[in-house]
Design a protein around this motif. Structure first.
Motif, mmCIF file in Angstrom:
data_model
loop_
_atom_site.group_PDB
_atom_site.id
_atom_site.type_symbol
_atom_site.label_atom_id
_atom_site.label_comp_id
_atom_site.label_asym_id
_atom_site.label_seq_id
_atom_site.Cartn_x
_atom_site.Cartn_y
_atom_site.Cartn_z
ATOM 1 N N LYS A 103 40.276 21.649 60.709
ATOM 2 C CA LYS A 103 39.170 22.482 60.261
ATOM 3 C C LYS A 103 39.714 23.589 59.363
ATOM 4 O O LYS A 103 40.874 23.962 59.434
ATOM 5 N N VAL A 104 38.854 24.124 58.511
ATOM 6 C CA VAL A 104 39.266 25.246 57.687
ATOM 7 C C VAL A 104 39.369 26.469 58.584
ATOM 8 O O VAL A 104 38.394 26.896 59.192
ATOM 9 N N ALA A 105 40.557 26.992 58.691
ATOM 10 C CA ALA A 105 40.768 28.166 59.522
ATOM 11 C C ALA A 105 40.588 29.432 58.693
ATOM 12 O O ALA A 105 40.838 29.442 57.497
ATOM 13 N N VAL A 106 40.165 30.486 59.324
ATOM 14 C CA VAL A 106 39.942 31.744 58.636
ATOM 15 C C VAL A 106 41.100 32.676 58.944
ATOM 16 O O VAL A 106 41.490 32.847 60.097
ATOM 17 N N THR A 107 41.660 33.267 57.917
ATOM 18 C CA THR A 107 42.774 34.184 58.070
ATOM 19 C C THR A 107 42.338 35.576 57.661
ATOM 20 O O THR A 107 41.417 35.743 56.869
ATOM 21 N N ASP A 108 43.018 36.583 58.191
ATOM 22 C CA ASP A 108 42.724 37.963 57.812
ATOM 23 C C ASP A 108 43.305 38.317 56.454
ATOM 24 O O ASP A 108 42.978 39.365 55.895
ATOM 25 N N ASP A 109 44.194 37.480 55.929
ATOM 26 C CA ASP A 109 44.790 37.764 54.630
ATOM 27 C C ASP A 109 43.718 37.716 53.548
ATOM 28 O O ASP A 109 42.921 36.782 53.465
ATOM 29 N N LYS A 110 43.723 38.724 52.684
ATOM 30 C CA LYS A 110 42.756 38.791 51.596
ATOM 31 C C LYS A 110 43.434 38.484 50.270
ATOM 32 O O LYS A 110 44.600 38.808 50.055
ATOM 33 N N VAL A 111 42.663 37.884 49.388
ATOM 34 C CA VAL A 111 43.128 37.544 48.050
ATOM 35 C C VAL A 111 42.244 38.279 47.054
ATOM 36 O O VAL A 111 41.013 38.320 47.209
ATOM 37 N N ALA A 112 42.860 38.868 46.042
ATOM 38 C CA ALA A 112 42.110 39.527 44.972
ATOM 39 C C ALA A 112 42.195 38.685 43.709
ATOM 40 O O ALA A 112 43.281 38.236 43.324
ATOM 41 N N VAL A 113 41.057 38.468 43.067
ATOM 42 C CA VAL A 113 41.013 37.749 41.801
ATOM 43 C C VAL A 113 40.280 38.635 40.800
ATOM 44 O O VAL A 113 39.107 38.970 41.003
ATOM 45 N N VAL A 114 40.976 39.057 39.748
ATOM 46 C CA VAL A 114 40.324 39.868 38.725
ATOM 47 C C VAL A 114 39.281 38.991 38.036
ATOM 48 O O VAL A 114 39.621 37.943 37.461
ATOM 49 N N SER A 115 38.034 39.415 38.104
ATOM 50 C CA SER A 115 36.905 38.556 37.737
ATOM 51 C C SER A 115 35.957 39.274 36.779
ATOM 52 O O SER A 115 35.969 40.497 36.681
ATOM 53 N N PRO A 116 35.110 38.464 36.088
ATOM 54 C CA PRO A 116 35.011 37.000 36.131
ATOM 55 C C PRO A 116 36.162 36.345 35.388
ATOM 56 O O PRO A 116 36.688 36.901 34.421
ATOM 57 N N THR A 117 36.516 35.164 35.847
ATOM 58 C CA THR A 117 37.652 34.455 35.268
ATOM 59 C C THR A 117 37.549 32.972 35.606
ATOM 60 O O THR A 117 36.490 32.501 36.061
ATOM 61 N N TYR A 118 38.638 32.251 35.421
ATOM 62 C CA TYR A 118 38.678 30.829 35.744
ATOM 63 C C TYR A 118 38.350 30.638 37.227
ATOM 64 O O TYR A 118 39.049 31.141 38.105
#
Length: 347
Positions: A103-118
């Protein structure tokens, strides 16, 4: 799994909806050099045999010299999309986080994506259970982010960040044991923006470079990753043997050592012609790179449909309904075709 993203290049679907044969459409929906370079000779053995290490080594050395990556030998990959999809696995491994029960597990790690972008960056991480923060500037990236993605120059608006600013962001990420991913897919036209020359000094940096956009060979499906050796070794292991074809490696070794000044001049000329056509039609240019131009207009949806009726495909955006991205036209005849269609739009 999130829904697939609608990228440019869907001429077959457009022709099914608006008529005409796909080969007769003018496809301006991608950011690819419309004047592909002449192909050098590819040795028969590159087609006949599995890609041996000498081909990989030759391509890596040529990429090192072209990207000026110092001691780092860039890893050839089957298009940067193939390694974008490995980033969640890399981050999870670094965080020593395991998935269970398929199953897709949820992690506390956050990801930043400068948006809007690809859009594939956010999609890949969200599908893997990571929380993704869409931020509008690198200043909004903080210690809570385990990985940050910056596309430089950005797609679709052409926004750029100076190398010094990104190096400083790397240092912030490193202090929090985070990774910085810089996607330089459109960076060939402005090498001064690249961090590749400093990559060996920035141990938490991953750079992705596209091959096909600048050389006009997107169908080759070739890119390069520049990163510390341990990260490149993981990517290579996860991609498996023979990840890049022999002909692709052969072409890379040749073309990355060629004189690309004529390519840059051609792209500059094509970009100027495109912007002239758009300005003559009264469209407001919002941004872009040497490989595409972004316009903003409240009539964007109607303009898009009008152009499709003339068998010209551009890129629209569901998150910005007033935006249209125009790729480069290949020649003056295409300039005239686009100009005539735009002039015929009822305002």
């Amino acid at each position: 799994m999130s829904a697939p993203i609608d990228h440019g290049g869907g001429v077959t679907a457009a022709a099914a909806a608006f008529g005409g044969r796909p080969k007769n459409w003018l496809d301006l929906s991608t950011g690819i050099n419309p004047c592909p370079v002449a192909l050098p000779e590819i040795p028969t053995r590159a087609w006949h045999r599995l890609p041996d290490s000498y081909l990989v080594d030759a391509a890596r050395r040529a990429a090192r010299d072209y990207y000026d990556s110092g001691e780092i030998l860039p890893l050839p990959v089957a298009g940067t999309q193939s390694v974008i999809q490995l980033l969640p696995r890399l981050l999870r491994q670094r965080s020593q986080f395991a998935m269970t029960d398929d199953k897709v597990a949820v992690t506390d790690d956050k990801v930043a994506v400068v948006s809007p972008t690809y859009g594939e960056y956010a999609r890949a991480f969200a599908s893997a259970g990571f929380a993704v923060d869409a931020v509008d500037d690198i200043a909004a990236i903080g210690g809570q982010h385990r990985l940050a993605v910056v596309v430089n120059p950005n797609n679709p608006d052409g926004r750029v960040w100076p190398a010094e600013a990104l190096a400083a962001l790397h240092d912030r990420m490193k202090s929090a044991n985070g990774l910085l991913v810089v996607d330089e897919a459109f960076g060939d036209t402005d090498p001064a923006l690249s961090l590749a020359a400093r990559a060996q000094e920035l141990p938490n940096l991953i750079i992705f470079r596209s091959f096909g956009k600048f050389f006009g060979l997107a169908g080759l499906r070739l890119g390069f990753a520049i990163a510390p050796e341990d990260i490149l070794a993981r990517f290579e292991d996860w991609l498996g043997p023979w990840a890049v074809s022999g002909p692709a490696l052969s072409l890379a070794a040749s073309l990355l050592r060629s004189d690309v000044a004529a390519i840059r001049r051609c792209l500059d000329d094509r970009s100027a012609a495109l912007q002239a056509a758009l300005s003559a039609a009264g469209l407001r240019i919002k941004g872009g790179t040497a490989l595409f131009t972004l316009v903003a207009d409240i009539r964007a949806s109607d303009i898009y449909t009008h152009l499709c009726r003339h068998h010209i495909l551009v890129r629209k955006f569901d998150y910005a309904p007033d935006w249209l991205r125009f790729g480069l036209t290949p020649d003056p005849a295409a300039d005239n075709r686009l100009s005539a269609a735009l002039q015929g739009f009822e305002r």
